[in-house]
Design a protein around this motif. Sequence first.
Motif, PDB file in Angstrom:
ATOM      1  N   GLY A  85      17.410 -17.434 -65.421  1.00 42.40           N
ATOM      2  CA  GLY A  85      17.648 -17.976 -64.079  1.00 42.40           C
ATOM      3  C   GLY A  85      19.111 -18.024 -63.694  1.00 42.40           C
ATOM      4  N   ARG A  86      19.978 -18.302 -64.650  1.00 43.44           N
ATOM      5  CA  ARG A  86      21.411 -18.426 -64.365  1.00 43.44           C
ATOM      6  C   ARG A  86      22.219 -17.702 -65.447  1.00 43.44           C
ATOM      7  N   PRO A  87      22.115 -16.381 -65.460  1.00 37.23           N
ATOM      8  CA  PRO A  87      22.893 -15.648 -66.465  1.00 37.23           C
ATOM      9  C   PRO A  87      24.384 -15.713 -66.146  1.00 37.23           C
ATOM     10  N   ASP A  88      25.179 -15.767 -67.185  1.00 36.91           N
ATOM     11  CA  ASP A  88      26.643 -15.796 -67.040  1.00 36.91           C
ATOM     12  C   ASP A  88      27.226 -15.155 -68.293  1.00 36.91           C
ATOM     13  N   PRO A  89      27.208 -13.815 -68.358  1.00 37.44           N
ATOM     14  CA  PRO A  89      27.657 -13.127 -69.578  1.00 37.44           C
ATOM     15  C   PRO A  89      29.061 -13.503 -70.004  1.00 37.44           C
ATOM     16  N   ALA A  90      29.913 -13.825 -69.041  1.00 37.08           N
ATOM     17  CA  ALA A  90      31.291 -14.184 -69.391  1.00 37.08           C
ATOM     18  C   ALA A  90      31.324 -15.444 -70.251  1.00 37.08           C
ATOM     19  N   ARG A  91      30.352 -16.319 -70.072  1.00 34.73           N
ATOM     20  CA  ARG A  91      30.277 -17.559 -70.856  1.00 34.73           C
ATOM     21  C   ARG A  91      29.232 -17.454 -71.967  1.00 34.73           C
ATOM     22  N   GLY A  92      28.691 -16.241 -72.144  1.00 36.02           N
ATOM     23  CA  GLY A  92      27.769 -16.026 -73.251  1.00 36.02           C
ATOM     24  C   GLY A  92      26.314 -16.231 -72.912  1.00 36.02           C
ATOM     25  N   PHE A  93      25.947 -16.373 -71.650  1.00 33.88           N
ATOM     26  CA  PHE A  93      24.546 -16.569 -71.244  1.00 33.88           C
ATOM     27  C   PHE A  93      24.017 -15.267 -70.655  1.00 33.88           C
ATOM     28  N   HIS A  94      23.009 -14.688 -71.302  1.00 38.81           N
ATOM     29  CA  HIS A  94      22.501 -13.366 -70.930  1.00 38.81           C
ATOM     30  C   HIS A  94      21.122 -13.481 -70.290  1.00 38.81           C
ATOM     31  N   PRO A  95      20.762 -12.516 -69.421  1.00 45.97           N
ATOM     32  CA  PRO A  95      19.492 -12.635 -68.692  1.00 45.97           C
ATOM     33  C   PRO A  95      18.263 -12.368 -69.548  1.00 45.97           C
ATOM     34  N   THR A  96      18.376 -11.570 -70.594  1.00 50.01           N
ATOM     35  CA  THR A  96      17.229 -11.244 -71.446  1.00 50.01           C
ATOM     36  C   THR A  96      17.658 -11.226 -72.908  1.00 50.01           C
ATOM     37  N   VAL A  97      16.682 -11.245 -73.780  1.00 50.62           N
ATOM     38  CA  VAL A  97      16.973 -11.134 -75.206  1.00 50.62           C
ATOM     39  C   VAL A  97      17.577  -9.769 -75.508  1.00 50.62           C
ATOM     40  N   ALA A  98      17.078  -8.735 -74.834  1.00 55.04           N
ATOM     41  CA  ALA A  98      17.617  -7.388 -75.067  1.00 55.04           C
ATOM     42  C   ALA A  98      19.100  -7.324 -74.717  1.00 55.04           C
ATOM     43  N   ASP A  99      19.481  -7.930 -73.567  1.00 53.79           N
ATOM     44  CA  ASP A  99      20.889  -7.940 -73.179  1.00 53.79           C
ATOM     45  C   ASP A  99      21.729  -8.715 -74.191  1.00 53.79           C
ATOM     46  N   ALA A 100      21.207  -9.865 -74.634  1.00 49.89           N
ATOM     47  CA  ALA A 100      21.947 -10.682 -75.600  1.00 49.89           C
ATOM     48  C   ALA A 100      22.094  -9.943 -76.930  1.00 49.89           C
ATOM     49  N   ALA A 101      21.023  -9.249 -77.343  1.00 55.21           N
ATOM     50  CA  ALA A 101      21.077  -8.503 -78.605  1.00 55.21           C
ATOM     51  C   ALA A 101      22.103  -7.375 -78.526  1.00 55.21           C
ATOM     52  N   GLU A 102      22.167  -6.705 -77.388  1.00 57.17           N
ATOM     53  CA  GLU A 102      23.138  -5.632 -77.232  1.00 57.17           C
ATOM     54  C   GLU A 102      24.560  -6.182 -77.241  1.00 57.17           C
ATOM     55  N   ALA A 103      24.767  -7.321 -76.551  1.00 50.53           N
ATOM     56  CA  ALA A 103      26.104  -7.908 -76.484  1.00 50.53           C
ATOM     57  C   ALA A 103      26.587  -8.363 -77.857  1.00 50.53           C
ATOM     58  N   HIS A 104      25.687  -8.883 -78.678  1.00 49.81           N
ATOM     59  CA  HIS A 104      26.066  -9.409 -79.996  1.00 49.81           C
ATOM     60  C   HIS A 104      25.962  -8.357 -81.091  1.00 49.81           C
ATOM     61  N   GLY A 105      25.296  -7.261 -80.793  1.00 43.33           N
ATOM     62  CA  GLY A 105      25.113  -6.238 -81.810  1.00 43.33           C
ATOM     63  C   GLY A 105      24.165  -6.647 -82.907  1.00 43.33           C
ATOM     64  N   THR A 106      23.198  -7.495 -82.594  1.00 39.47           N
ATOM     65  CA  THR A 106      22.229  -7.955 -83.598  1.00 39.47           C
ATOM     66  C   THR A 106      20.916  -8.309 -82.927  1.00 39.47           C
ATOM     67  N   ILE A 107      19.831  -8.087 -83.635  1.00 39.26           N
ATOM     68  CA  ILE A 107      18.495  -8.458 -83.146  1.00 39.26           C
ATOM     69  C   ILE A 107      18.126  -9.809 -83.753  1.00 39.26           C
ATOM     70  N   PRO A 108      17.728 -10.778 -82.932  1.00 39.13           N
ATOM     71  CA  PRO A 108      17.406 -12.096 -83.490  1.00 39.13           C
ATOM     72  C   PRO A 108      16.107 -12.073 -84.295  1.00 39.13           C
ATOM     73  N   ASP A 109      16.147 -12.678 -85.483  1.00 36.58           N
ATOM     74  CA  ASP A 109      14.900 -12.879 -86.238  1.00 36.58           C
ATOM     75  C   ASP A 109      14.038 -13.930 -85.556  1.00 36.58           C
ATOM     76  N   LEU A 110      14.676 -14.991 -85.075  1.00 37.20           N
ATOM     77  CA  LEU A 110      13.977 -16.158 -84.533  1.00 37.20           C
ATOM     78  C   LEU A 110      14.364 -16.348 -83.072  1.00 37.20           C
ATOM     79  N   VAL A 111      13.350 -16.631 -82.251  1.00 35.02           N
ATOM     80  CA  VAL A 111      13.569 -16.986 -80.853  1.00 35.02           C
ATOM     81  C   VAL A 111      13.081 -18.417 -80.654  1.00 35.02           C
ATOM     82  N   ILE A 112      13.951 -19.265 -80.122  1.00 36.24           N
ATOM     83  CA  ILE A 112      13.584 -20.648 -79.824  1.00 36.24           C
ATOM     84  C   ILE A 112      13.392 -20.760 -78.326  1.00 36.24           C
ATOM     85  N   SER A 113      12.163 -21.099 -77.922  1.00 34.12           N
ATOM     86  CA  SER A 113      11.813 -21.128 -76.510  1.00 34.12           C
ATOM     87  C   SER A 113      11.877 -22.545 -75.964  1.00 34.12           C
TER      88      SER A 113
END
Length: 686
Positions: free
Chosen positions: A46-74
């Motif tokens: 709802g409120r992505p802000d990549p500059a502050r580390g908040f990404h719109p999807t898990v895929a975007d976050a995984a690409e930004a960090h260079g890692t795939i999360p084992d665990l997702v906390i919803s």
Amino acid sequence: MTTLDPLFAPRSIAVLGASATPGKLGAAMTDCLTSFPGPVLKVNAGRPDPARGFHPTVADAAEAHGTIPDLVISCIPAAVTADALREAAAVGARAALVCAGGFAEAGGAGTAHQQALTELVGETGIRVLGPNTSGFLVPHRRLTASFVPGAADIEEGPVALVAASGGVHHALAFALAEAGVGLRLGVGLGNSLDVTQADVLDHLAQDHEVRAVALHVETAADGRRLIDAVRRVTARVPVVALVVGRSDVGDFARSHTGALATSWRVTRAALRQAGAVLVDDERDLVDAVTALGRVRLAAHPRAGVGLVTAQAGPGLLLTDNLRSHDIQVPPLAERTVKELGELLPPLTYQRNPVDTGRPSPALTQIVERVSEDPGIHVTAVYGLLEPTAVDLPTALTEARPATPLVAIVGGPAQQARKARRELGDAGIPSAPTPAAGATMLRALAQDAAARARRATATLTPPAAPPPTPTGPVDEHTAKKVLTELGIRTPVRRVCADRGEAHAALDELGGPLVLKILDPDVLHKTEVGGVQVGIRTHEEIDAALARMPASPALLVEQMAPAGPELIVGVRHDQAFGPVVALGAGGTAAETLGDVSLRLAPLPANEAHAMLDELTTRELFLGARGAVPVDRARLTHVLLALSSLAADPSVAECEINPLRILPDGDVVALDAVLLLRDPRDQGGSDDA
């Protein structure tokens, strides 16, 4: 490595609904993960802000960090959870913690939201903890997957905590921390959509750093799997179980056995049979697991407790508590008493409990002498802190006892807490009160007894049960099945009418019992369908005039008077076949005195069932009563256990099972219910 490693040992984590706004669930969860050593990916659609580390999807976050999360906390609403986790699973996430409520527990649309999650698990293989839970703790990994304030301060330790409720999980975790016990793993299951207690227990069975498990049970949808998991864990470490639902009598239909075998009772009996130590409340759970997390006795059916007390009154409280729970506090051997007499003043009691009069500098030696007595398997010491007389923690930590020690330490709160912490650090369980100390000792003795039962349990393959009849079964047919199982039944005749009943009297002689024979009437006494003590033809006619109409009559030789039991077997919805033994006759439901076991039944478990009845002395010869032949009673229980192996049998009850003058038992009444053939393929719901 277990299938739950991505959940409890993730290399990286993504938080759905992560937020920087104080008060939001996602913000609290993100804050609790600050100590986690791996990457934490923050996702906010709802409120992505990549500059502050908040990404719109898990895929975007995984690409930004260079890692795939084992665990997702919803931490997002129930309505959008399934779709978000589907996207995470597509990226490569292998586990999820769903904290939000609004699922099946809320009804309505929540049921559909939970069904969508269930389908997701089946389609993707992602493991889901929850929904509707406040999370889990893995202190040794610095993983606090919880939004509860203070949870991150829980220290690591040897105890695992598996609770049905997230709230209970945290309450118990804090109580254990107050007792000086740290956690290896703490889990609140919530709705248990996917990950169940059995799953977590199987995970713990492979963790050799766990020393004890605290188990909180509300429901047991897959009871046999839970029991199998408890059995695997208790083979290595103790399990202490608290079962909720004492007031729930369940929805058991039509028979006394069903009415007695409530879901709470069945669950407790099944856990005990699997080797768990049972407690009645959360305080006892904390005390029991505190002790068992530090020491475990060798297997023994009746472990003896040696008590050393510096104050007589608390020693009496301990002794009374233990003996009232059937825990052995045996007299000490004469040699031990003689040795103690050389260390103690002559006016003190020295046979167990051992009263030192006051804390004594000889306390270390006294404890050692008591522990060396051949009848003692665990030694407990009660003392108020009196530093001018003896340094209690030092005296106990310097002792070299032949048994494990338990300390009960009283005194000013701060000093006593410090002393108990010192003792705990030295591996000596310690309690603040006699009641808490007694709980610890009972838990140690019960765990030792459970392991002794396991060591002597031999499960003989049951003989093939006789072919069961088809259609509704009347009492005579049920008794024919019991006779083929080697269970004694009265000599009887089936009579089609009044004339045949009179002929049966001439053949069998009196006194007789006259019964209606109708498979649709399970409890004949309630409708006046049983008449006893019939000796003459006139009495037969009078009895028939009092009885309701029936398709046939059953005329039986009347058994001599004697104590009466009830035995039965039925299919429980969660646990499958359950064998019951209780005080019988018309008082069965009123007394509610019952012992339960899961079938198939080992012989030693069958033999022990009678000893669990509060009314057991009535069947062991008290006040001139005929003592039951234990071998014959055990045979009846094992026979019914074998009958339960027949998938067509829903339930079989003998009430009463009367004890005869020779000690044998006879089935005076019997009910056999068959299962609907449509239910015999898999469900155990009778």
